[in-house]
Structures are given as C-alpha cells and as structure tokens.
Write a protein that holds these residues in place. Sequence first.
Motif, PDB file in Angstrom:
ATOM      1  N   SER A   1       0.835  -0.935  -0.411  1.00 30.84           N
ATOM      2  CA  SER A   1      -0.214   0.277  -0.298  1.00 30.84           C
ATOM      3  C   SER A   1       1.262   1.102  -0.488  1.00 30.84           C
ATOM      4  CB  SER A   1      -0.784   0.058   1.310  1.00 30.84           C
ATOM      5  OG  SER A   1       0.268  -0.060   2.581  1.00 30.84           O
ATOM      6  N   GLY A   2       0.069   2.176  -0.385  1.00 32.52           N
ATOM      7  CA  GLY A   2       1.346   3.434   0.063  1.00 32.52           C
ATOM      8  C   GLY A   2       1.471   4.413  -1.660  1.00 32.52           C
ATOM      9  N   VAL A   3       1.925   5.147  -1.577  1.00 32.27           N
ATOM     10  CA  VAL A   3       1.803   5.977  -3.044  1.00 32.27           C
ATOM     11  C   VAL A   3       3.547   5.115  -3.747  1.00 32.27           C
ATOM     12  CG1 VAL A   3       2.212   8.488  -3.711  1.00 32.27           C
ATOM     13  CG2 VAL A   3       1.032   8.399  -2.179  1.00 32.27           C
ATOM     14  N   SER A   4       4.109   5.513  -3.266  1.00 35.71           N
ATOM     15  CA  SER A   4       4.943   4.415  -3.671  1.00 35.71           C
ATOM     16  C   SER A   4       4.953   3.445  -4.131  1.00 35.71           C
ATOM     17  CB  SER A   4       6.232   4.548  -2.555  1.00 35.71           C
ATOM     18  OG  SER A   4       5.871   3.527  -1.741  1.00 35.71           O
ATOM     19  N   TYR A   5       4.244   2.573  -4.421  1.00 35.39           N
ATOM     20  CA  TYR A   5       3.772   1.633  -4.864  1.00 35.39           C
ATOM     21  C   TYR A   5       2.992   1.387  -6.330  1.00 35.39           C
ATOM     22  CZ  TYR A   5       1.806  -3.203  -5.358  1.00 35.39           C
ATOM     23  OH  TYR A   5       1.297  -4.164  -6.207  1.00 35.39           O
ATOM     24  N   THR A   6       2.144   2.455  -5.193  1.00 42.24           N
ATOM     25  CA  THR A   6       1.172   3.273  -6.588  1.00 42.24           C
ATOM     26  C   THR A   6       1.843   3.832  -8.441  1.00 42.24           C
ATOM     27  OG1 THR A   6      -0.159   3.205  -5.344  1.00 42.24           O
ATOM     28  CG2 THR A   6      -0.851   4.656  -7.695  1.00 42.24           C
TER      29      THR A   6
END
Length: 394
Positions: free
Chosen positions: A113-118
Amino acid sequence: MTLLELIKNGSTNTEVSAQPSKCSFIGARNLPDIEADTTSNPDCSELIHPLARFELSDLDSFINDASSKLFKKLKRKLKNPNSFTLSDFTGLLNSFLEKIGDKIGISVGAKASGVSYTQKLFEKLGSFIGRDAMGLVIEGCVALEIWGLLETLIVNKLVDRGFCSNLVYNLVSKRRSDLICLCLEYFLDLDSSDLCRILKYFLSLSKEGAKTMAGVTKEWEEQASLAIEKATDAKLGEKKIGLAKEASILLMMAYDGFFEYELCLHYLFASSEVDETLFSNVLSSLNVEETLSLVVYLGKWLRKYERFPQVSPCPKAVIDLKLKSCRWIPTLEDVVKSLGLVLDVHFFSLTLHAEFHQELKALVEVVDALVSEGRICCSLANVIEILKPEVAVL
C-alpha cells in the motif's frame, strides 16, 4: 455533420467527459481485416461508414471494461474530494492496475500500500488506463496534492496532450515549481498561454513557489557533480573523459551565478519547441519589471559565453554519460535570438528606466567582445580552408 467538423469538434474538446468513451482503450493486437460496411447505407457519397468485421479481443474488452468502471468510480468520488482520502484514491488505482497486471502477466513485486507502490504500478501499467480515466487520475492527484504520483505520470508521458494546459494552470496555482519544470521537459507543443503563464510565474516567483524549488536546484547540483566525477574516472577512456570535461564546464556555467528561479528558465530557453513567432507573443504579455528581470537573466548568459568562448553544446553527454541537464542549457544562438526578441518587443518601454540603460551599456561591451572573438575565429577558419588543399598535396 461533415468529417472536417467531426475532427474539429474532437480536437477542441479537451475536458473530461461525463461518461467514459465506449472504447477507452484499444490494444490494437491482432486486429482482423476491417472494411467499410455499406450494406446499411448504400449511398457512397456518405463520408463516414460504420466498420464491419471489427471487434475487440477478450483482453482488450476486459481492459476497456475495467477502465470504464474506474472512470465511473473516480467521477463519483471526486464530486466531493473532501471526503475522498489518499488511501481511498490509491486503493482504487492499485486495485485496477493489479487486476490488469494479473491479466497480462506483469508484476511489480509484492503487493503493498502507499503512494510509492502506486507509482511503481503506474510506471509499468499506467498506459493501460483509458484517456478519460487518466484525466480523472490527474485531477485527483492535484486535488489531493499527491505530487509524487503526478511526477510519475509526467515523466512516463502518461499525461494526454489535451490535459496539459489545465495541468499547467493548476500547478502554477499550487506554486509547484518543480513539477512546472518537468512539464517544460516532457510536454510537447505547449501553447502561448501556457508558456506565458510559466514565464511570468518564474520571473515573479513568490515565496511559496521558491519553497518547491529545492528539487530543481538539487538536480542541477547532482548533474554538475556527476560530470566532474566522470571527468576524473580513468575507466571511461580518453574520449568520454574529454566529453565529461566539456560537459562539466557547461554545467558549471549553467549553475554558478544564477538564482534558483533562473535555473528553471533554462528549460524554457533551451527548448526546441518554442519558435520565434510563439515566443514574441509570450514576451508581449510581460510587464516592465518582468522584462527587466529577463534582460538581466539573458545578460548573465552572454557574460558566461564571453568568459568561456570555447564552450559548445554537448548532446552526446546526454546519451553517453547520462548527463540529461546538458540538454537544457541555452546555446549562445538561443540567448542572442531571445535577447533580440525582447528588445524588439519592449525596447521603447524599457528606455524609460535607468536600470535598463545601465544593463544595456554593459551588454554592448559584452556583445562587442563576442563579435571580435567571432571575427578572429572566422578568419582562422578561412585560413584553414585555404590550407587544406595544400596539405592534401603534400
């Protein structure tokens, strides 16, 4: 409606529609032979006929349906952005991209999860999002201020041309200097209103805008340091070391003595996408204070080239040494042309200001020195051309 009218209407409509297009994504894989269907309307004078024997593959249909569902969910959520949280937004995007990745067999590693994964998901799978849905993704990034994800979209060229102007407007409103520089790097064919907005923004940079300049300054510093490291790396070989030395001088010129906002102007004045007609239109919108700041900036470049007349562009350093900032350094020709246009457009208004008189007198001395240097170089070049046949005979 004629074919020309259909094309014109389509090209001028840049807003996200209320409904997703019926085919938001076309993979164009294994398309069958298609032909015009004239059975329903045998009148051959019609400009447009429906296509026969055309259908999407199962995979393309799956991606298209998933993108349409994503569009509808984002449209509904963004009607009330205050209740739309960061985790909700990235969760929707992650779920969609993970499904696409599983379907086509592309993985970005362990799910997280989180923006870095996105961001990782968008780097590999972002091109599978339909245009309409991508417009809402961009809108969501701005509304929720997810600047890291928006940077990923820009760098990976996932921002459709139709959304560029609106994005530039929003970034200027949000004072995101770093992302505006990325727009200058990656967006092609920005119109005069976009360039005018960007130029005026940097020439009258606010304190809020200066706070988002750190990333731009750091990149120029890192590129200059990298060039110096390569210039002293014996493993590279003589040719690459020589190229690194040229690049290090060029990057030093572009960094030393310039204010932070002036580093951002490099991207605009080194761009090959800006022609003289377009730039003249942009310059006409500047006020006197902005024009004076621009003259001072261009004057700094003239003095740099007077001090280092041996410096020339290093396009090979961009590819061979990964020094991408060498691409964004205005040449002497760029500077002279730009200064000439500034004086043509604003000369009479500038003559009323004493500051301009002082700057112009200083620039005349610099230009005279450059002209003298140019005459000497031309004379030497002529001598070399005359001697070449003589050397060939010997």
